[in-house]
Enzyme design. Structure first.
Site, PDB file in Angstrom:
ATOM      1  N   SER A  12       0.797  -1.223   0.000  1.00  0.00           N
ATOM      2  CA  SER A  12       0.000   0.000   0.000  1.00  0.00           C
ATOM      3  C   SER A  12       0.829   1.271   0.000  1.00  0.00           C
ATOM      4  CB  SER A  12      -0.939   0.011   1.219  1.00  0.00           C
ATOM      5  OG  SER A  12      -0.197  -0.046   2.429  1.00  0.00           O
ATOM      6  N   ASP A 291      -3.994   7.980   7.995  1.00  0.00           N
ATOM      7  CA  ASP A 291      -4.748   7.029   8.812  1.00  0.00           C
ATOM      8  C   ASP A 291      -3.783   6.353   9.774  1.00  0.00           C
ATOM      9  OD1 ASP A 291      -3.411   5.155   7.254  1.00  0.00           O
ATOM     10  OD2 ASP A 291      -5.154   4.649   6.028  1.00  0.00           O
ATOM     11  N   HIS A 294      -0.705   4.997   7.095  1.00  0.00           N
ATOM     12  CA  HIS A 294      -0.225   5.648   5.877  1.00  0.00           C
ATOM     13  C   HIS A 294      -0.071   7.157   6.009  1.00  0.00           C
ATOM     14  CE1 HIS A 294      -2.578   1.995   4.783  1.00  0.00           C
ATOM     15  NE2 HIS A 294      -1.493   1.753   4.058  1.00  0.00           N
TER      16      HIS A 294
END
Length: 317
Positions: A12, A291, A294
């Site tokens: 991610s 978040d 990230h």
């Protein structure tokens, strides 16, 4: 000579939209709220390190492998391709998306299908990032397992993966060190986002030592000092989080902008009635983390600036 194509492998921290649109919160509002104003499958409020590096190379962000399967109009051999999938690792994780070996297999197939020529590959750069999903998956399944033994095997496999990418013809391979996992909001929430976890950081330091040693060894094997390079993501994060001179100052740098209303919820979660189960800060540009894991677009930009010296070296083959 400036790299003319960028190939991306990882999770991610590099995924720009490979995750299935029906899965993962990166396709939910408020992800993408800062740019382009809607979710794009990026795990942030805006763009990622992948995008910043592409811009630095004067390239468009590589097309995601997911969209390349929908026809030739999505293929562009001039800019490369992104094979990264959020939630994945070197090995299989609970996400069941393509791991590093699978991603490289996809890349190899593209070469066999003649999408990329030897000349294309010889002028290319590969970016490899991992954010620790292998470790969290291992500890979830083996809470009392030999984490150091697992780490040794993991970094050896990563080394083999880097070599394989290079052996397929990629001129230069850049691998990111592990970010300060012990400083992520998902960890620091237990102390009100004030202090990193030293035990986790010690494990991270071992990982990054092994990666750095692997890169040095691979360069010796290829009789080159620059075929493989390290992007020090850990130092980049820490330089910003500790408000190092010359870097943006984020208030409460380990506190995320977007978080669930309780520990059972995440940024972007909603109930069946459409009620938000998360809270969001007023201005993501004032936060380093988006978040619980990230960075924000502003956070990634700050980290990217720490990498400019090594990126300038990468520009010239």
């Amino acid at each position: 000579m400036r790299p003319t194509k960028l190939f991306v492998f990882g999770d991610s921290y590099a995924d720009t939209g490979n995750k299935n649109i029906t899965e993962g919160r990166a396709w939910k509002f408020p992800y993408g709220i800062s740019f382009p104003g809607r979710p794009t499958g990026r795990f942030s409020d805006g763009i990622l390190l992948t995008d910043y590096i592409a811009r630095f190379l004067m390239l468009k962000t590589p097309v995601t492998y997911h969209w390349s399967k929908f026809g030739s109009r999505y293929l562009n051999s001039r800019i490369g391709m992104n094979f990264a999938y959020g939630g994945t690792g070197v090995y299989n994780t609970s996400d069941n998306d393509p791991n590093m070996t699978d991603q490289i297999n996809f890349f190899e197939q593209q070469i066999k299908d003649h999408l990329y020529s030897p000349a294309d590959l010889n002028s290319s750069l590969a970016l490899v990032t991992l954010s620790g999903n292998d470790y969290s998956n291992f500890q979830e399944k083996n809470p009392d397992g030999d984490i150091l033994g697992f780490q040794f095997n993991l970094t050896n496999q990563l080394k083999a993966d880097l070599k394989r990418i290079h052996d397929l013809g990629v001129k230069k391979v850049a691998v990111a060190t592990l970010q300060p996992v012990g400083c992520l909001p998902t960890v620091t929430v237990s102390n009100d986002y004030k202090k990193c976890n030293d035990s986790i950081e010690m494990l991270v330091s071992f990982h990054n030592y092994y990666v750095t040693t692997a890169v040095a060894d691979l360069n010796n094997q290829t009789n080159s000092n620059s075929s493989f390079v390290v992007l020090d993501l850990h130092n980049g994060f820490m330089s910003v989080l500790t408000n190092g001179t010359g870097f943006p100052k984020f208030e409460d740098p380990m506190k995320p902008c977007c978080m669930g209303v309780s520990s059972e919820y995440n940024c972007g979660d909603m109930d069946k009635n459409g009620t938000r189960l998360y809270t969001m800060c007023r201005n993501p540009r004032e936060y380093f983390f988006w978040d619980s894991v990230h960075p924000t677009q502003a956070g990634w930009r700050a980290v990217y600036t720490t990498m400019l010296p090594i990126l300038r070296k990468i520009l010239f083959f």
